[in-house]
Design a protein around this motif. Structure first.
Motif, short mmCIF file in Angstrom:
data_model
loop_
_atom_site.label_atom_id
_atom_site.label_comp_id
_atom_site.label_asym_id
_atom_site.label_seq_id
_atom_site.Cartn_x
_atom_site.Cartn_y
_atom_site.Cartn_z
N THR A 119 25.49 -33.00 55.04
CA THR A 119 25.80 -31.77 55.78
C THR A 119 25.08 -31.75 57.12
O THR A 119 25.66 -31.43 58.16
CB THR A 119 25.42 -30.54 54.94
N TYR A 120 23.80 -32.11 57.10
CA TYR A 120 23.02 -32.17 58.35
C TYR A 120 23.65 -33.17 59.32
O TYR A 120 23.85 -32.87 60.50
CB TYR A 120 21.57 -32.56 58.04
N TYR A 121 23.99 -34.35 58.82
CA TYR A 121 24.59 -35.38 59.67
C TYR A 121 25.90 -34.86 60.29
O TYR A 121 26.12 -34.99 61.49
CB TYR A 121 24.84 -36.67 58.88
N LEU A 122 26.77 -34.30 59.45
CA LEU A 122 28.04 -33.79 59.97
C LEU A 122 27.80 -32.72 61.02
O LEU A 122 28.49 -32.68 62.05
CB LEU A 122 28.91 -33.25 58.82
N ASN A 123 26.83 -31.86 60.79
CA ASN A 123 26.50 -30.83 61.78
C ASN A 123 26.10 -31.48 63.11
O ASN A 123 26.53 -31.04 64.17
CB ASN A 123 25.36 -29.95 61.26
N GLN A 124 25.30 -32.53 63.04
CA GLN A 124 24.79 -33.17 64.25
C GLN A 124 25.87 -33.92 65.02
O GLN A 124 25.70 -34.19 66.20
CB GLN A 124 23.63 -34.11 63.91
N VAL A 125 26.96 -34.29 64.36
CA VAL A 125 28.04 -34.99 65.06
C VAL A 125 29.22 -34.07 65.35
O VAL A 125 30.32 -34.53 65.66
CB VAL A 125 28.50 -36.28 64.32
N GLY A 126 28.98 -32.76 65.25
CA GLY A 126 30.00 -31.81 65.68
C GLY A 126 30.84 -31.18 64.60
O GLY A 126 31.86 -30.55 64.89
#
Length: 169
Positions: A119-126
């Motif tokens: 979830t954090y990763y997806l947030n960071q890539v938009g």
């Protein structure tokens, strides 16, 4: 999940975003950028695990094996013959989720940690997390990954995308 656990997961994500605001370009996959991305996501994974186990319960302990967290994180960014076998953001998130969930690098809380890191990763890539997440569907999804019922990265990525799109049919 209990109602207080639902709120706690959201609070943990907000705490992560506060602690790791994402000055890195996580979509960058150059050889120069990857060590810092892997290092940051490894730190995020360790922090998520400590936060979630501390707030939601479980056994706090060291990594099961030195460097295992970094290995499962790095796997999402490995290339083969100069090509990225998992180029899309949901595929990378799926690799993070599967790696942490099935690799069990922590003493406890691996499913929560895997989902939160993805979830954090997806947030960071938009791709910020939807305002509401189907909690029981996520729990069931993570349990199926952990049990090995879902192994293929493409299927995990497809189901993650469905969660983000609220299309769980």
């Amino acid at each position: 999940m209990a109602r207080e656990e639902e709120q706690s997961l959201e609070e943990i994500l907000q705490e992560l975003l506060r602690l790791f605001p994402g000055s890195l370009d996580f979509a960058q996959t150059s050889a120069q950028a990857l060590p810092e991305i892997v290092s940051t996501l490894t730190t995020v994974a360790t922090s998520v695990n400590l936060l979630s186990v501390n707030q939601l319960g479980g056994r706090i302990g060291p990594e099961r094996s030195k460097g295992l967290v970094e290995q499962v994180v790095a796997a999402a960014f490995q290339t083969f013959g100069g090509e990225d076998p998992h180029p899309g953001p949901f595929e990378k998130a799926a690799m993070l989720l599967r790696g942490i969930t099935q690799g069990h690098p922590f003493s406890d809380g691996n499913k929560r940690t895997g989902f939160m890191v993805a979830t954090y990763y997806l947030n960071q890539v938009g791709y910020p997390a939807p305002d509401t997440l189907p909690r029981q569907a996520i729990v069931d999804f993570c349990l199926r990954i952990s049990a090995g019922d879902i192994r293929q990265v493409e299927e995990i990525a497809r189901q993650l995308a469905m969660v983000w799109e609220h299309d769980l049919s």
